[in-house]
Structures are given as structure tokens and as C-alpha cells.
Design a protein around this motif. Structure first.
Motif, PDB file in Angstrom:
ATOM      1  N   MET A 169      31.617  41.597  38.888  1.00 40.51           N
ATOM      2  CA  MET A 169      30.941  40.625  39.730  1.00 40.51           C
ATOM      3  C   MET A 169      31.327  40.770  41.201  1.00 40.51           C
ATOM      4  O   MET A 169      30.490  40.763  42.092  1.00 40.51           O
ATOM      5  CB  MET A 169      31.284  39.205  39.237  1.00 40.51           C
ATOM      6  CG  MET A 169      30.662  38.093  40.048  1.00 40.51           C
ATOM      7  SD  MET A 169      28.877  38.033  39.797  1.00 40.51           S
ATOM      8  CE  MET A 169      28.414  36.884  41.110  1.00 40.51           C
ATOM      9  N   PHE A 170      32.638  40.905  41.454  1.00 38.91           N
ATOM     10  CA  PHE A 170      33.123  40.849  42.834  1.00 38.91           C
ATOM     11  C   PHE A 170      33.643  42.185  43.357  1.00 38.91           C
ATOM     12  O   PHE A 170      34.043  42.261  44.521  1.00 38.91           O
ATOM     13  CB  PHE A 170      34.243  39.805  42.938  1.00 38.91           C
ATOM     14  CG  PHE A 170      33.811  38.415  42.549  1.00 38.91           C
ATOM     15  CD1 PHE A 170      32.925  37.703  43.333  1.00 38.91           C
ATOM     16  CD2 PHE A 170      34.290  37.831  41.384  1.00 38.91           C
ATOM     17  CE1 PHE A 170      32.533  36.426  42.973  1.00 38.91           C
ATOM     18  CE2 PHE A 170      33.902  36.553  41.013  1.00 38.91           C
ATOM     19  CZ  PHE A 170      33.012  35.851  41.812  1.00 38.91           C
ATOM     20  N   ASN A 171      33.675  43.210  42.501  1.00 36.91           N
ATOM     21  CA  ASN A 171      34.233  44.504  42.887  1.00 36.91           C
ATOM     22  C   ASN A 171      35.676  44.356  43.372  1.00 36.91           C
ATOM     23  O   ASN A 171      36.117  45.038  44.290  1.00 36.91           O
ATOM     24  CB  ASN A 171      33.382  45.171  43.983  1.00 36.91           C
ATOM     25  CG  ASN A 171      33.659  46.656  44.103  1.00 36.91           C
ATOM     26  OD1 ASN A 171      34.023  47.314  43.132  1.00 36.91           O
ATOM     27  ND2 ASN A 171      33.518  47.193  45.304  1.00 36.91           N
ATOM     28  N   GLU A 172      36.389  43.434  42.746  1.00 41.17           N
ATOM     29  CA  GLU A 172      37.789  43.180  43.065  1.00 41.17           C
ATOM     30  C   GLU A 172      38.551  42.961  41.761  1.00 41.17           C
ATOM     31  O   GLU A 172      37.982  42.510  40.768  1.00 41.17           O
ATOM     32  CB  GLU A 172      37.935  41.917  43.938  1.00 41.17           C
ATOM     33  CG  GLU A 172      37.347  42.038  45.341  1.00 41.17           C
ATOM     34  CD  GLU A 172      38.209  42.868  46.265  1.00 41.17           C
ATOM     35  OE1 GLU A 172      39.350  43.192  45.879  1.00 41.17           O
ATOM     36  OE2 GLU A 172      37.748  43.188  47.379  1.00 41.17           O
ATOM     37  N   THR A 173      39.846  43.248  41.791  1.00 44.97           N
ATOM     38  CA  THR A 173      40.695  42.958  40.635  1.00 44.97           C
ATOM     39  C   THR A 173      40.916  41.459  40.544  1.00 44.97           C
ATOM     40  O   THR A 173      41.106  40.786  41.562  1.00 44.97           O
ATOM     41  CB  THR A 173      42.046  43.676  40.776  1.00 44.97           C
ATOM     42  OG1 THR A 173      41.826  45.078  40.905  1.00 44.97           O
ATOM     43  CG2 THR A 173      42.935  43.409  39.576  1.00 44.97           C
ATOM     44  N   LEU A 174      40.899  40.924  39.336  1.00 47.79           N
ATOM     45  CA  LEU A 174      41.168  39.508  39.138  1.00 47.79           C
ATOM     46  C   LEU A 174      42.529  39.172  39.727  1.00 47.79           C
ATOM     47  O   LEU A 174      43.529  39.799  39.386  1.00 47.79           O
ATOM     48  CB  LEU A 174      41.144  39.171  37.642  1.00 47.79           C
ATOM     49  CG  LEU A 174      41.366  37.713  37.255  1.00 47.79           C
ATOM     50  CD1 LEU A 174      40.187  36.860  37.699  1.00 47.79           C
ATOM     51  CD2 LEU A 174      41.582  37.580  35.750  1.00 47.79           C
ATOM     52  N   PRO A 175      42.600  38.180  40.636  1.00 40.27           N
ATOM     53  CA  PRO A 175      43.893  37.842  41.249  1.00 40.27           C
ATOM     54  C   PRO A 175      44.934  37.450  40.208  1.00 40.27           C
ATOM     55  O   PRO A 175      44.616  37.006  39.107  1.00 40.27           O
ATOM     56  CB  PRO A 175      43.545  36.645  42.148  1.00 40.27           C
ATOM     57  CG  PRO A 175      42.086  36.804  42.447  1.00 40.27           C
ATOM     58  CD  PRO A 175      41.492  37.394  41.196  1.00 40.27           C
ATOM     59  N   LEU A 176      46.200  37.604  40.584  1.00 37.82           N
ATOM     60  CA  LEU A 176      47.265  37.229  39.672  1.00 37.82           C
ATOM     61  C   LEU A 176      47.253  35.733  39.401  1.00 37.82           C
ATOM     62  O   LEU A 176      47.619  35.284  38.322  1.00 37.82           O
ATOM     63  CB  LEU A 176      48.620  37.644  40.264  1.00 37.82           C
ATOM     64  CG  LEU A 176      48.853  39.149  40.386  1.00 37.82           C
ATOM     65  CD1 LEU A 176      50.183  39.418  41.072  1.00 37.82           C
ATOM     66  CD2 LEU A 176      48.817  39.813  39.025  1.00 37.82           C
TER      67      LEU A 176
END
Length: 363
Positions: A123-130
Motif C-alpha cells: 500500500m505505502f511502499n514502506e516497511t511497517l513501522p516498529l
């Protein structure tokens, strides 16, 4: 009051107003939002629909934004104004108690067989934050609200900075085509304010198991090569204090997951000793302790100015459990990656995926 939304059809030199109509079923509007949550003015990943709470209620929709804040989305039904506002606040107070594992369980129930980490990255082209669910945003969806609801929501938003808002929709039908128009009660800003409560962090952030580390093995032409690290048992970094400093955090007994940027995970092993300058480190090779720099290396680990420890290449000896060659790294969308040379690996999704791919769970 929010600005009134209007729609006019242009007929030659004449304007004809299109009169808004009601959506036949509120569940239909719920489905529309579920299919494209950007209708609410924010890129959102829906993680649950009709989510049961611990107090007998059902939240219409739950979603995450790109910071992993949770959006509680409630469609206004036939309730008194105070009930409508109180209900969404009640839901928000319950959501605030949920830990990361709870959020993942909600998503797994909503989308069986899909990992939250994968869906978030897609969805966001980012790793899910910790940290997940460190803050919440409350959204009431309605075609209109009465003055009491408007007054209450404005008061909470403006006087107490509670991230609550009303999204208004108008539904228009013209010539067999349907249209939606949208506005807000309070002009939206960055609504989700991160909480500073450290007591929440233990629940919203994945816990570190005290053992596993992510190591970025940065291969580059004319320099560091994974073939050396794989053959002789080491990970290394250098060229500046920023690169070597985190590598020095690795201690004997730690488990490292080595990843080549843009390739994937290439090795998992156990740290055997403290970090040392590359030209001073000894490794066990063919049954004897041997100076690493004296071995036949594919890469070059010297650089101008490396008489300075901050510039020099540093290495950590590792006994590999499993490795693969460069170019054959393992990667799945949503897995953890980081620009630090070494950092604590908290993301269980990555640990599980790499362990399965490398057959570590079978050993």
C-alpha cells in the motif's frame, strides 16, 4: 457549518443543478470506503470491517495510515448526536488499548493468508513501522450532522486536540451515473499526533528477543564482496564512523541476519567474537586461526585514510548456519531493511520468513 456541496450539469450555456440523493444502504457506503479509503482524504489501508470490540460494539471500519496510526471509521446511523460522538470516542478508547499483536490478529481475520507487513508495504511502499497503533484518529462519516454534534466535535478537536472529525458525503445521480462529493467539518491537517507515553510502547512496538540482529552487507564494485564474507565467515562495514559504529554493537552469541541491499537476505549465523579492524581480525580457516587480510579475497577492504580507525573497515567473525550466493538473496514484500550496518531485528515477520526459506526451523 461545513461548506454546502453542490453539483451542476452544463447543458450548453445553461447550468442544471443535480440534486443529491441518499445512499440506499449505509453498508453500501461502507463498501465504497472499503474499496477506496482515499475517499476520506488520506491513503489508508483497511485492516478490519465490523470489528467486534471487547464491550459488545462493532466498529464499521479500521484502517492504518502510512505512520501505522489506527483510524476508527464510524458511519452515522440513527442515533442521537451525543450517542454518535460518544460511540466513536468509546471505540477509540478501546482501540488505544490494542497492542501490535492485536492489530495483526484483526487484519489476519479480515484478510486470511496475507501478512500485515506485506499489505502495508504494497500500500505505502514502506516497511511497517516498529510501532503500530501509537496514536488513533476518529472519523465519523455522515451526510449531515445536527448543531449539537458539530459543536461537540469542534470542541474536542480545537480545545483538546483530540483527532476527531466528520467527513460529509453527498451522493448525486445524473444520467445513469453516480457521483460522490466530500467535505470535512474541520479542515483536515496531520491528524494523528504520536503519543509520548512510554507505557504504550511495549504493546505497540514489536519486542526485541535480545538475540537477533539485522546486518546490512553492502557489496560494491572494487570493494566489499559477499563471497568473502560467506567463505571466510564475517560481516563488515567501514568508510566512516557512522558505518562501523553500529557493527561494534554485535556481541558473541548474537544471531545475525545478513542482507545485501536490493538483493535480499543471504545469510544467517552466530557471532563468534567482537568487532575488530579488518586488517587485525583473525578467523578460523582450514583448522587454523588466520589473519583475515592475508587470505585470498575477492574484494578490496583498504581505503585512503584507513590508518584512522574511524575510516577503516571493521569486521565481525560469524559462524554461518545458512548462506546463499550474492544475487540469490531472499526477499518478500514487507520484510525489514535498514540503512544502519547493524540494528536490532524486532520484526518477527522477517525472522519467520527467512528462517522458513533457509530451513532453519527444520534444524
Amino acid at each position: 457549518m461545513p461548506a454546502e456541496m453542490g453539483l451542476w450539469r452544463v447543458d450548453g450555456e445553461k447550468l442544471t443543478r443535480v440534486v443529491p440523493t441518499a445512499v440506499s444502504l449505509e453498508s453500501q457506503l461502507e463498501s465504497y470506503i472499503e474499496s477506496d479509503a482515499s475517499m476520506l482524504g488520506e491513503a489508508l489501508l483497511i485492516i478490519g470491517r465490523q470489528v467486534p470490540t471487547a464491550h459488545g460494539g462493532f466498529i464499521d471500519l479500521l484502517a492504518l495510515d502510512e505512520t501505522a496510526a489506527v483510524y476508527v471509521i464510524e458511519l452515522k446511523r440513527d442515533k442521537t448526536p451525543r450517542e454518535t460522538t460518544a460511540q466513536v470516542i468509546d471505540y477509540g478508547s478501546w482501540v488505544a488499548t490494542l497492542g501490535r499483536a492485536d492489530i495483526q490478529a484483526i487484519f489476519e481475520n479480515y484478510q486470511p493468508g496475507i501478512a500485515l507487513e506485506e499489505a502495508f508495504a504494497e500500500m505505502f511502499n514502506e516497511t511497517l513501522p516498529l510501532e503500530v497503533n501509537s496514536s488513533q484518529v476518529l472519523t465519523i462519516v455522515a451526510s449531515s450532522v445536527d448543531p449539537a454534534t458539530e459543536r461537540i466535535v469542534r470542541f474536542l478537536h480545537e480545545e483538546y486536540a483530540l483527532p476527531i472529525n466528520v467527513v460529509f458525503f453527498r451522493h448525486f445521480v445524473d444520467g445513469g451515473n453516480s457521483y460522490f462529493a466530500r467535505s470535512w467539518l474541520v479542515e483536515p491537517t496531520s491528524q494523528a499526533a504520536p503519543t509520548s507515553a512510554s507505557s504504550r510502547r511495549s504493546k505497540t512496538r514489536e519486542r526485541w528477543n535480545g538475540t537477533d540482529w539485522y546486518v546490512s552487507f553492502g557489496e560494491y564494485e572494487g570493494g566489499r564482496q559477499w563471497s568473502d564474507g560467506r567463505k571466510y565467515g564475517f560481516v563488515s562495514a567501514g568508510g566512516g564512523e557512522w558505518f562501523s559504529r553500529t557493527l561494534k554493537n554485535l556481541k558473541p552469541g548474537a544471531r545475525v541476519f545478513a542482507c545485501i541491499p536490493k538483493d535480499g537476505y543471504v545469510g544467517v549465523g552466530t557471532v563468534l567474537g567482537e568487532a575488530e579492524r579488518f586488517d587485525e581480525l583473525k578467523v578460523e580457516y582450514q583448522g587454523a586461526e588466520t589473519l583475515l587480510a592475508s587470505l585470498a579475497l575477492d574484494g578490496n577492504y583498504r581505503r585512503d585514510g584507513d590508518e584512522n580507525d574511524n575510516v577503516a573497515e571493521w569486521a565481525v567473525p560469524v559462524q554461518w548456519s545458512h548462506t546463499v550466493p550474492s544475487g540469490q538473496g531472499f526477499w518478500r514484500t514487507g520484510m525489514f531493511a535498514n540503512q544502519n550496518s547493524a540494528t536490532r531485528l524486532r520484526q518477527q515477520f522477517t525472522i519467520e520468513q527467512v528462517s522458513t526459506a533457509f530451513g532453519l526451523n527444520e534444524e
